[in-house]
Design a protein around this motif. Sequence first.
Motif, short mmCIF file in Angstrom:
data_model
loop_
_atom_site.label_atom_id
_atom_site.label_comp_id
_atom_site.label_asym_id
_atom_site.label_seq_id
_atom_site.Cartn_x
_atom_site.Cartn_y
_atom_site.Cartn_z
N ALA A 32 -15.36 -1.87 32.52
CA ALA A 32 -15.06 -1.09 31.70
C ALA A 32 -15.41 0.25 31.56
CB ALA A 32 -14.82 -1.78 30.15
N TYR A 33 -16.87 0.36 32.08
CA TYR A 33 -17.41 1.58 32.10
C TYR A 33 -16.88 2.53 33.25
CZ TYR A 33 -21.44 4.73 33.43
OH TYR A 33 -22.17 5.90 33.66
N TRP A 34 -16.65 1.72 34.41
CA TRP A 34 -16.36 2.32 35.63
C TRP A 34 -14.91 2.61 35.69
CZ3 TRP A 34 -19.83 4.54 38.16
CH2 TRP A 34 -21.01 4.00 38.60
N GLN A 35 -14.07 1.94 34.81
CA GLN A 35 -12.54 2.38 34.66
C GLN A 35 -12.49 3.61 33.77
OE1 GLN A 35 -9.86 0.53 36.11
NE2 GLN A 35 -9.11 2.61 35.33
N TRP A 36 -13.29 3.73 32.81
CA TRP A 36 -13.51 4.74 31.84
C TRP A 36 -13.54 5.97 32.68
CZ3 TRP A 36 -15.58 9.22 30.38
CH2 TRP A 36 -15.37 9.64 29.23
N LEU A 37 -14.60 6.14 33.45
CA LEU A 37 -14.88 7.18 34.35
C LEU A 37 -13.91 7.26 35.34
CD1 LEU A 37 -18.81 6.51 35.31
CD2 LEU A 37 -17.59 8.28 33.57
N ALA A 38 -13.31 6.40 36.11
CA ALA A 38 -12.18 6.57 37.01
C ALA A 38 -11.03 7.43 36.21
CB ALA A 38 -11.82 5.34 37.50
N TYR A 76 -11.07 9.23 33.53
CA TYR A 76 -11.44 10.57 33.03
C TYR A 76 -11.30 11.44 34.62
CZ TYR A 76 -14.65 14.51 31.66
OH TYR A 76 -14.98 15.49 31.48
N VAL A 77 -11.71 11.18 35.48
CA VAL A 77 -11.61 11.76 36.85
C VAL A 77 -10.27 12.09 37.29
CG1 VAL A 77 -12.19 11.99 39.22
CG2 VAL A 77 -13.89 11.18 37.63
N VAL A 78 -9.42 11.13 36.84
CA VAL A 78 -7.91 11.24 37.27
C VAL A 78 -7.35 12.15 36.56
CG1 VAL A 78 -5.94 10.04 37.78
CG2 VAL A 78 -8.00 9.29 38.92
N LYS A 79 -7.41 11.91 34.97
CA LYS A 79 -6.64 12.52 34.12
C LYS A 79 -7.32 13.82 33.87
CE LYS A 79 -4.96 8.14 32.53
NZ LYS A 79 -4.80 7.24 31.33
N ARG A 80 -8.58 14.00 34.20
CA ARG A 80 -9.30 15.28 33.82
C ARG A 80 -9.15 15.62 32.15
NH1 ARG A 80 -7.99 19.82 38.39
NH2 ARG A 80 -8.54 18.46 40.19
#
Length: 58
Positions: A43-49, A51-55
């Motif tokens: 869930a942590y890594w998905q949140w970061l991913a 965030y990066v994609v959607k900015r």
Amino acid sequence: MSRIPDIDAFEERAAIAEYDGGLSRHEAENLAAQAQGFTDADAYWQWLADYVVKRRVP
């Protein structure tokens, strides 16, 4: 989750839990993620991913 995760704290906590606590890397990352309010490391890594994609904060 509305708070932006602290990547440095995550990495440090996971490393300490793995090397000093004797946990596997997976277990250590889950512990570090839970300390920041996530259910697990996935869930942590998905949140970061997201965030990066959607900015923007998910």
